[in-house]
Motif scaffolding. Sequence first.
Motif, PDB file in Angstrom:
ATOM      1  N   ALA A 297       8.457  15.611 -12.999  1.00  0.00           N
ATOM      2  CA  ALA A 297       9.531  15.755 -12.008  1.00  0.00           C
ATOM      3  C   ALA A 297       9.056  15.290 -10.626  1.00  0.00           C
ATOM      4  O   ALA A 297       9.812  14.656  -9.866  1.00  0.00           O
ATOM      5  CB  ALA A 297       9.998  17.209 -11.957  1.00  0.00           C
ATOM      6  N   ALA A 298       7.797  15.579 -10.301  1.00  0.00           N
ATOM      7  CA  ALA A 298       7.255  15.139  -9.004  1.00  0.00           C
ATOM      8  C   ALA A 298       7.188  13.611  -8.959  1.00  0.00           C
ATOM      9  O   ALA A 298       7.505  12.984  -7.938  1.00  0.00           O
ATOM     10  CB  ALA A 298       5.861  15.735  -8.785  1.00  0.00           C
ATOM     11  N   PHE A 299       6.811  13.013 -10.080  1.00  0.00           N
ATOM     12  CA  PHE A 299       6.729  11.553 -10.158  1.00  0.00           C
ATOM     13  C   PHE A 299       8.109  10.925  -9.969  1.00  0.00           C
ATOM     14  O   PHE A 299       8.276   9.992  -9.167  1.00  0.00           O
ATOM     15  CB  PHE A 299       6.127  11.156 -11.519  1.00  0.00           C
ATOM     16  CG  PHE A 299       6.219   9.697 -11.827  1.00  0.00           C
ATOM     17  CD1 PHE A 299       5.479   8.773 -11.106  1.00  0.00           C
ATOM     18  CD2 PHE A 299       7.059   9.243 -12.838  1.00  0.00           C
ATOM     19  CE1 PHE A 299       5.570   7.410 -11.384  1.00  0.00           C
ATOM     20  CE2 PHE A 299       7.148   7.895 -13.129  1.00  0.00           C
ATOM     21  CZ  PHE A 299       6.406   6.976 -12.402  1.00  0.00           C
ATOM     22  N   VAL A 300       9.110  11.467 -10.658  1.00  0.00           N
ATOM     23  CA  VAL A 300      10.478  10.921 -10.568  1.00  0.00           C
ATOM     24  C   VAL A 300      10.988  11.034  -9.129  1.00  0.00           C
ATOM     25  O   VAL A 300      11.557  10.096  -8.567  1.00  0.00           O
ATOM     26  CB  VAL A 300      11.417  11.671 -11.563  1.00  0.00           C
ATOM     27  CG1 VAL A 300      12.873  11.337 -11.311  1.00  0.00           C
ATOM     28  CG2 VAL A 300      11.019  11.337 -12.994  1.00  0.00           C
ATOM     29  N   LYS A 301      10.709  12.173  -8.497  1.00  0.00           N
ATOM     30  CA  LYS A 301      11.167  12.386  -7.128  1.00  0.00           C
ATOM     31  C   LYS A 301      10.449  11.433  -6.167  1.00  0.00           C
ATOM     32  O   LYS A 301      11.067  10.827  -5.287  1.00  0.00           O
ATOM     33  CB  LYS A 301      10.882  13.843  -6.749  1.00  0.00           C
ATOM     34  CG  LYS A 301      11.508  14.298  -5.473  1.00  0.00           C
ATOM     35  CD  LYS A 301      12.488  15.422  -5.742  1.00  0.00           C
ATOM     36  CE  LYS A 301      13.283  15.738  -4.499  1.00  0.00           C
ATOM     37  NZ  LYS A 301      13.404  17.143  -4.268  1.00  0.00           N
ATOM     38  N   ALA A 302       9.144  11.299  -6.349  1.00  0.00           N
ATOM     39  CA  ALA A 302       8.359  10.406  -5.477  1.00  0.00           C
ATOM     40  C   ALA A 302       8.866   8.971  -5.603  1.00  0.00           C
ATOM     41  O   ALA A 302       9.047   8.263  -4.603  1.00  0.00           O
ATOM     42  CB  ALA A 302       6.880  10.484  -5.837  1.00  0.00           C
ATOM     43  N   LEU A 303       9.128   8.574  -6.831  1.00  0.00           N
ATOM     44  CA  LEU A 303       9.607   7.211  -7.076  1.00  0.00           C
ATOM     45  C   LEU A 303      10.947   6.991  -6.353  1.00  0.00           C
ATOM     46  O   LEU A 303      11.154   5.947  -5.710  1.00  0.00           O
ATOM     47  CB  LEU A 303       9.785   7.031  -8.590  1.00  0.00           C
ATOM     48  CG  LEU A 303       9.630   5.642  -9.158  1.00  0.00           C
ATOM     49  CD1 LEU A 303       8.314   5.010  -8.738  1.00  0.00           C
ATOM     50  CD2 LEU A 303       9.707   5.706 -10.692  1.00  0.00           C
ATOM     51  N   ALA A 304      11.830   7.991  -6.445  1.00  0.00           N
ATOM     52  CA  ALA A 304      13.141   7.855  -5.784  1.00  0.00           C
ATOM     53  C   ALA A 304      12.959   7.713  -4.271  1.00  0.00           C
ATOM     54  O   ALA A 304      13.717   7.005  -3.604  1.00  0.00           O
ATOM     55  CB  ALA A 304      14.005   9.072  -6.108  1.00  0.00           C
ATOM     56  N   LEU A 305      11.928   8.365  -3.735  1.00  0.00           N
ATOM     57  CA  LEU A 305      11.716   8.333  -2.280  1.00  0.00           C
ATOM     58  C   LEU A 305      11.134   7.003  -1.792  1.00  0.00           C
ATOM     59  O   LEU A 305      11.407   6.578  -0.669  1.00  0.00           O
ATOM     60  CB  LEU A 305      10.790   9.480  -1.851  1.00  0.00           C
ATOM     61  CG  LEU A 305      11.357  10.896  -1.992  1.00  0.00           C
ATOM     62  CD1 LEU A 305      10.266  11.933  -1.757  1.00  0.00           C
ATOM     63  CD2 LEU A 305      12.508  11.119  -1.014  1.00  0.00           C
ATOM     64  N   ILE A 306      10.303   6.364  -2.618  1.00  0.00           N
ATOM     65  CA  ILE A 306       9.585   5.183  -2.101  1.00  0.00           C
ATOM     66  C   ILE A 306       9.966   3.865  -2.763  1.00  0.00           C
ATOM     67  O   ILE A 306       9.600   2.803  -2.267  1.00  0.00           O
ATOM     68  CB  ILE A 306       8.051   5.362  -2.217  1.00  0.00           C
ATOM     69  CG1 ILE A 306       7.619   5.451  -3.693  1.00  0.00           C
ATOM     70  CG2 ILE A 306       7.574   6.570  -1.430  1.00  0.00           C
ATOM     71  CD1 ILE A 306       6.100   5.373  -3.865  1.00  0.00           C
ATOM     72  N   ASN A 307      10.704   3.910  -3.874  1.00  0.00           N
ATOM     73  CA  ASN A 307      10.859   2.690  -4.680  1.00  0.00           C
ATOM     74  C   ASN A 307      11.493   1.522  -3.915  1.00  0.00           C
ATOM     75  O   ASN A 307      11.052   0.379  -4.057  1.00  0.00           O
ATOM     76  CB  ASN A 307      11.649   2.997  -5.953  1.00  0.00           C
ATOM     77  CG  ASN A 307      11.525   1.870  -6.944  1.00  0.00           C
ATOM     78  OD1 ASN A 307      10.418   1.415  -7.222  1.00  0.00           O
ATOM     79  ND2 ASN A 307      12.644   1.373  -7.452  1.00  0.00           N
ATOM     80  N   ASP A 308      12.519   1.797  -3.096  1.00  0.00           N
ATOM     81  CA  ASP A 308      13.176   0.688  -2.375  1.00  0.00           C
ATOM     82  C   ASP A 308      12.174  -0.045  -1.489  1.00  0.00           C
ATOM     83  O   ASP A 308      12.117  -1.270  -1.467  1.00  0.00           O
ATOM     84  CB  ASP A 308      14.333   1.210  -1.510  1.00  0.00           C
ATOM     85  CG  ASP A 308      15.537   1.561  -2.368  1.00  0.00           C
ATOM     86  OD1 ASP A 308      15.482   1.282  -3.586  1.00  0.00           O
ATOM     87  OD2 ASP A 308      16.503   2.134  -1.826  1.00  0.00           O
TER      88      ASP A 308
ATOM     89  N   VAL B 166       0.835  -1.205   0.000  1.00  0.00           N
ATOM     90  CA  VAL B 166       0.000   0.000   0.000  1.00  0.00           C
ATOM     91  C   VAL B 166       0.869   1.254   0.000  1.00  0.00           C
ATOM     92  O   VAL B 166       1.789   1.383   0.815  1.00  0.00           O
ATOM     93  CB  VAL B 166      -0.940   0.020   1.236  1.00  0.00           C
ATOM     94  CG1 VAL B 166      -1.766   1.306   1.255  1.00  0.00           C
ATOM     95  CG2 VAL B 166      -1.862  -1.186   1.245  1.00  0.00           C
ATOM     96  N   ILE B 167       0.564   2.158  -0.930  1.00  0.00           N
ATOM     97  CA  ILE B 167       1.225   3.467  -0.948  1.00  0.00           C
ATOM     98  C   ILE B 167       0.182   4.494  -0.519  1.00  0.00           C
ATOM     99  O   ILE B 167      -0.868   4.634  -1.159  1.00  0.00           O
ATOM    100  CB  ILE B 167       1.765   3.817  -2.352  1.00  0.00           C
ATOM    101  CG1 ILE B 167       2.727   2.720  -2.840  1.00  0.00           C
ATOM    102  CG2 ILE B 167       2.449   5.174  -2.346  1.00  0.00           C
ATOM    103  CD1 ILE B 167       3.198   2.912  -4.288  1.00  0.00           C
ATOM    104  N   ALA B 168       0.450   5.169   0.595  1.00  0.00           N
ATOM    105  CA  ALA B 168      -0.478   6.175   1.131  1.00  0.00           C
ATOM    106  C   ALA B 168       0.035   7.561   0.757  1.00  0.00           C
ATOM    107  O   ALA B 168       1.188   7.894   1.039  1.00  0.00           O
ATOM    108  CB  ALA B 168      -0.552   6.043   2.651  1.00  0.00           C
ATOM    109  N   ILE B 169      -0.831   8.340   0.113  1.00  0.00           N
ATOM    110  CA  ILE B 169      -0.428   9.690  -0.302  1.00  0.00           C
ATOM    111  C   ILE B 169      -1.417  10.695   0.264  1.00  0.00           C
ATOM    112  O   ILE B 169      -2.576  10.749  -0.151  1.00  0.00           O
ATOM    113  CB  ILE B 169      -0.389   9.805  -1.837  1.00  0.00           C
ATOM    114  CG1 ILE B 169       0.513   8.696  -2.386  1.00  0.00           C
ATOM    115  CG2 ILE B 169       0.100  11.176  -2.264  1.00  0.00           C
ATOM    116  CD1 ILE B 169       0.850   8.825  -3.833  1.00  0.00           C
ATOM    117  N   ASP B 170      -0.967  11.461   1.225  1.00  0.00           N
ATOM    118  CA  ASP B 170      -1.826  12.498   1.801  1.00  0.00           C
ATOM    119  C   ASP B 170      -1.292  13.868   1.432  1.00  0.00           C
ATOM    120  O   ASP B 170      -0.144  14.003   1.000  1.00  0.00           O
ATOM    121  CB  ASP B 170      -1.870  12.342   3.336  1.00  0.00           C
ATOM    122  CG  ASP B 170      -2.616  11.084   3.742  1.00  0.00           C
ATOM    123  OD1 ASP B 170      -3.786  10.934   3.333  1.00  0.00           O
ATOM    124  OD2 ASP B 170      -2.023  10.236   4.443  1.00  0.00           O
TER     125      ASP B 170
END
Length: 227
Positions: free
Chosen positions: A204-215, A4-8
């Motif tokens: 750019a927001a998508f790329v940054k978000a991915l870097a933050l949560i991908n692991d 689950v990915i929670a985005i608030d």
Amino acid sequence: MSVVIAIDGTSACGKGTLARKLARHYGFAHLDSGALYRLVALGVISKGGNPSRSEDAIRSAREIDPEGINDPHLRTGPVGEAASVVAAVPEVRAAVLDFQREFAVHPPGGANGAVIDGRDIGTIICPDATAKLFIDAKPRVRAIRRWLELKQRCDTAEATLPNIDRIEADLLARDQRDRTRKTAPLRQAEDAILLDTSDLDIEAAFVKALALINDKVESALAARHRG
Ligand code: CDP
């Protein structure tokens, strides 16, 4: 356990667009939880009720059909405003809680995971989410994005759209109501990562978000496949 990915985040911060892109990237199901409150609000308004009357809001919450979640009428300014009024009623929140948890535990379509965006996903709905993001952006930037969204969605002549100052004031009023309500107020979960998108476009927001949560997401998926 599904992933689950929670985005608030605050109003019009871009969390819906980001959530949809992340869901597509991972092949997860996406739930816009705000649309549930918008459905409750639209139900009240279309029956001639008053969103500020708890009885009207509770009755509508018990009758909503989540199938209507993509109705374009949900995205208007007055429905968003009314949604934040009905969302403060504890019984309304209780009525849509099970639907959200069920979506997280058993994402539709047999998906391996769910991306849910809203105000209380990381704090109340899915406190054990695999990854949590809290999205924000400067009020002016959010107001401009909402203005562009309304312009595109409603296909309205520019002159009849609310002006950007007005939209900004409405967004700030809504955030204030969401942050200060007693039940499930808008706030960043302690383990959520803050992402400010003021200077980031969608990609750019998508790329940054991915870097933050991908692991986190990839290791949860690997653990799930191991059984
Ligand atoms: O798209 P926008 O950010 O303007 O709003 P939304 O996400 O569609 O949410 C509309 C309203 O529903 C918000 O102002 C909140 O009051 C409420 N909401 C909530 O209380 N809890 C959620 N998980 C999602 C939305």
